[in-house]
Write a protein that holds these residues in place. Structure first.
Motif, PDB file in Angstrom:
ATOM      1  N   PHE A   2       0.828  -1.206   0.000  1.00  0.00           N
ATOM      2  CA  PHE A   2       0.000   0.000   0.000  1.00  0.00           C
ATOM      3  C   PHE A   2       0.866   1.262   0.000  1.00  0.00           C
ATOM      4  O   PHE A   2       0.674   2.153  -0.814  1.00  0.00           O
ATOM      5  CB  PHE A   2      -0.930  -0.012   1.219  1.00  0.00           C
ATOM      6  CG  PHE A   2      -1.777   1.217   1.331  1.00  0.00           C
ATOM      7  CD1 PHE A   2      -2.855   1.404   0.484  1.00  0.00           C
ATOM      8  CD2 PHE A   2      -1.482   2.192   2.259  1.00  0.00           C
ATOM      9  CE1 PHE A   2      -3.625   2.544   0.573  1.00  0.00           C
ATOM     10  CE2 PHE A   2      -2.251   3.330   2.357  1.00  0.00           C
ATOM     11  CZ  PHE A   2      -3.331   3.503   1.510  1.00  0.00           C
ATOM     12  N   PHE A   3       1.839   1.327   0.906  1.00  0.00           N
ATOM     13  CA  PHE A   3       2.652   2.536   1.024  1.00  0.00           C
ATOM     14  C   PHE A   3       3.603   2.725  -0.150  1.00  0.00           C
ATOM     15  O   PHE A   3       3.920   3.854  -0.513  1.00  0.00           O
ATOM     16  CB  PHE A   3       3.443   2.532   2.327  1.00  0.00           C
ATOM     17  CG  PHE A   3       2.602   2.832   3.528  1.00  0.00           C
ATOM     18  CD1 PHE A   3       1.857   3.987   3.606  1.00  0.00           C
ATOM     19  CD2 PHE A   3       2.534   1.938   4.578  1.00  0.00           C
ATOM     20  CE1 PHE A   3       1.073   4.266   4.704  1.00  0.00           C
ATOM     21  CE2 PHE A   3       1.753   2.215   5.683  1.00  0.00           C
ATOM     22  CZ  PHE A   3       1.029   3.372   5.750  1.00  0.00           C
ATOM     23  N   ASN A   4       4.072   1.638  -0.751  1.00  0.00           N
ATOM     24  CA  ASN A   4       5.064   1.756  -1.820  1.00  0.00           C
ATOM     25  C   ASN A   4       4.467   1.755  -3.220  1.00  0.00           C
ATOM     26  O   ASN A   4       5.069   2.318  -4.141  1.00  0.00           O
ATOM     27  CB  ASN A   4       6.097   0.635  -1.710  1.00  0.00           C
ATOM     28  CG  ASN A   4       6.916   0.747  -0.444  1.00  0.00           C
ATOM     29  OD1 ASN A   4       7.198   1.842   0.022  1.00  0.00           O
ATOM     30  ND2 ASN A   4       7.287  -0.388   0.119  1.00  0.00           N
ATOM     31  N   LEU A   5       3.290   1.134  -3.413  1.00  0.00           N
ATOM     32  CA  LEU A   5       2.727   1.019  -4.756  1.00  0.00           C
ATOM     33  C   LEU A   5       1.451   1.827  -4.966  1.00  0.00           C
ATOM     34  O   LEU A   5       1.273   2.435  -6.015  1.00  0.00           O
ATOM     35  CB  LEU A   5       2.443  -0.457  -5.074  1.00  0.00           C
ATOM     36  CG  LEU A   5       3.662  -1.373  -5.164  1.00  0.00           C
ATOM     37  CD1 LEU A   5       3.230  -2.806  -5.421  1.00  0.00           C
ATOM     38  CD2 LEU A   5       4.603  -0.910  -6.258  1.00  0.00           C
ATOM     39  N   LEU A   6       0.550   1.820  -3.979  1.00  0.00           N
ATOM     40  CA  LEU A   6      -0.751   2.448  -4.185  1.00  0.00           C
ATOM     41  C   LEU A   6      -0.806   3.909  -3.734  1.00  0.00           C
ATOM     42  O   LEU A   6      -1.413   4.742  -4.400  1.00  0.00           O
ATOM     43  CB  LEU A   6      -1.836   1.654  -3.437  1.00  0.00           C
ATOM     44  CG  LEU A   6      -2.068   0.239  -3.933  1.00  0.00           C
ATOM     45  CD1 LEU A   6      -3.083  -0.462  -3.058  1.00  0.00           C
ATOM     46  CD2 LEU A   6      -2.538   0.250  -5.371  1.00  0.00           C
ATOM     47  N   LEU A   7      -0.183   4.223  -2.607  1.00  0.00           N
ATOM     48  CA  LEU A   7      -0.304   5.566  -2.057  1.00  0.00           C
ATOM     49  C   LEU A   7       0.416   6.648  -2.868  1.00  0.00           C
ATOM     50  O   LEU A   7      -0.164   7.722  -3.076  1.00  0.00           O
ATOM     51  CB  LEU A   7       0.189   5.568  -0.608  1.00  0.00           C
ATOM     52  CG  LEU A   7      -0.182   6.775   0.232  1.00  0.00           C
ATOM     53  CD1 LEU A   7      -1.695   6.942   0.290  1.00  0.00           C
ATOM     54  CD2 LEU A   7       0.383   6.647   1.625  1.00  0.00           C
ATOM     55  N   LEU A  50       0.293  11.897  -5.613  1.00  0.00           N
ATOM     56  CA  LEU A  50       0.802  12.693  -6.725  1.00  0.00           C
ATOM     57  C   LEU A  50      -0.324  13.192  -7.626  1.00  0.00           C
ATOM     58  O   LEU A  50      -0.316  14.343  -8.064  1.00  0.00           O
ATOM     59  CB  LEU A  50       1.821  11.887  -7.533  1.00  0.00           C
ATOM     60  CG  LEU A  50       3.167  11.664  -6.853  1.00  0.00           C
ATOM     61  CD1 LEU A  50       4.027  10.710  -7.675  1.00  0.00           C
ATOM     62  CD2 LEU A  50       3.897  12.973  -6.637  1.00  0.00           C
ATOM     63  N   ASN A  51      -1.308  12.340  -7.885  1.00  0.00           N
ATOM     64  CA  ASN A  51      -2.441  12.750  -8.715  1.00  0.00           C
ATOM     65  C   ASN A  51      -3.240  13.855  -8.040  1.00  0.00           C
ATOM     66  O   ASN A  51      -3.608  14.847  -8.671  1.00  0.00           O
ATOM     67  CB  ASN A  51      -3.341  11.547  -9.007  1.00  0.00           C
ATOM     68  CG  ASN A  51      -4.527  11.930  -9.857  1.00  0.00           C
ATOM     69  OD1 ASN A  51      -4.384  12.577 -10.884  1.00  0.00           O
ATOM     70  ND2 ASN A  51      -5.714  11.548  -9.421  1.00  0.00           N
TER      71      ASN A  51
END
Length: 198
Positions: free
Chosen positions: A78-83, A88-89
């Motif tokens: 979650f913290f490295n791929l999804l968040l 940023l968006n």
């Protein structure tokens, strides 16, 4: 716990992947349907939460723990791929002039509000622990650590609803900016109290 054979592990892994993919597809379809029919009485996040709770209950009640272990929440993904893409968006799409025009209000809510929230939650938990409610047994410092973790609110649903209803951009930028900065304040408070405990 015994390790399943490779074939059995692949079988359960495929079921776990099917469950997670089905939940994602259900969430996207329900969001599309609600937007298509212009249903405002219920938000798509509510459907996603209840679908996840129902599937989680079914998995929890099922015998065996192999699928339960495979669908558990992995915070590193979650913290490295999804968040990062989400943040940023959101930061890219935010009107920067509204953010900097309301910086004083945002910083007041983020720093002072998060600090007050952490202290109030920590003191209340410590008081409940001192009264012996349930089996709660926490020291004052542990209660304050818990308060600092719990004080970081994440208004993703509120911001999504604000965006759908096209509320005042000033209100949106204040809540968005505060939600980003209060996470940082909460992390600093947590680390500070952990270092004091050591």
């Amino acid at each position: 716990m015994r390790q399943p054979p490779v074939e059995e592990e692949g079988f359960y892994l495929s079921w776990a992947l099917l469950i997670q993919t089905s939940l994602l597809i259900l969430s996207l379809c329900s969001s599309y349907y609600l937007q298509l029919k212009k249903i405002r009485a219920i938000h798509e996040t509510v459907i996603s939460i209840f679908a996840g709770m129902f599937v989680g209950l079914v998995i929890r009640m099922s015998p065996g723990s192999i699928i339960q272990d495979m669908v558990t929440f992995n915070y590193s993904y979650f913290f490295n791929l999804l968040l990062p893409p989400i943040i940023l968006n959101s930061g890219y799409e935010m009107k920067k002039e509204n953010f900097f025009r309301n910086l004083g209000t945002i910083l007041t809510f983020a720093f002072l509000g998060t600090f007050i929230s952490a202290v109030v939650i920590g003191v209340l938990v410590w008081m409940l622990s001192a009264l012996g409610v349930g089996s709660l047994s926490l020291s004052f410092l542990d209660s304050m650590i818990f308060g600092s973790v719990l004080s970081a609110t994440d208004p993703v649903t509120v911001l999504t609803i604000f965006q759908a209803l096209k509320v005042d951009p000033k209100l949106y930028s204040i809540i968005f900016g505060e939600s980003i900065l209060n996470d940082a304040v909460s992390i600093v408070l947590y680390e500070l109290r952990i270092n004091i405990k050591k």
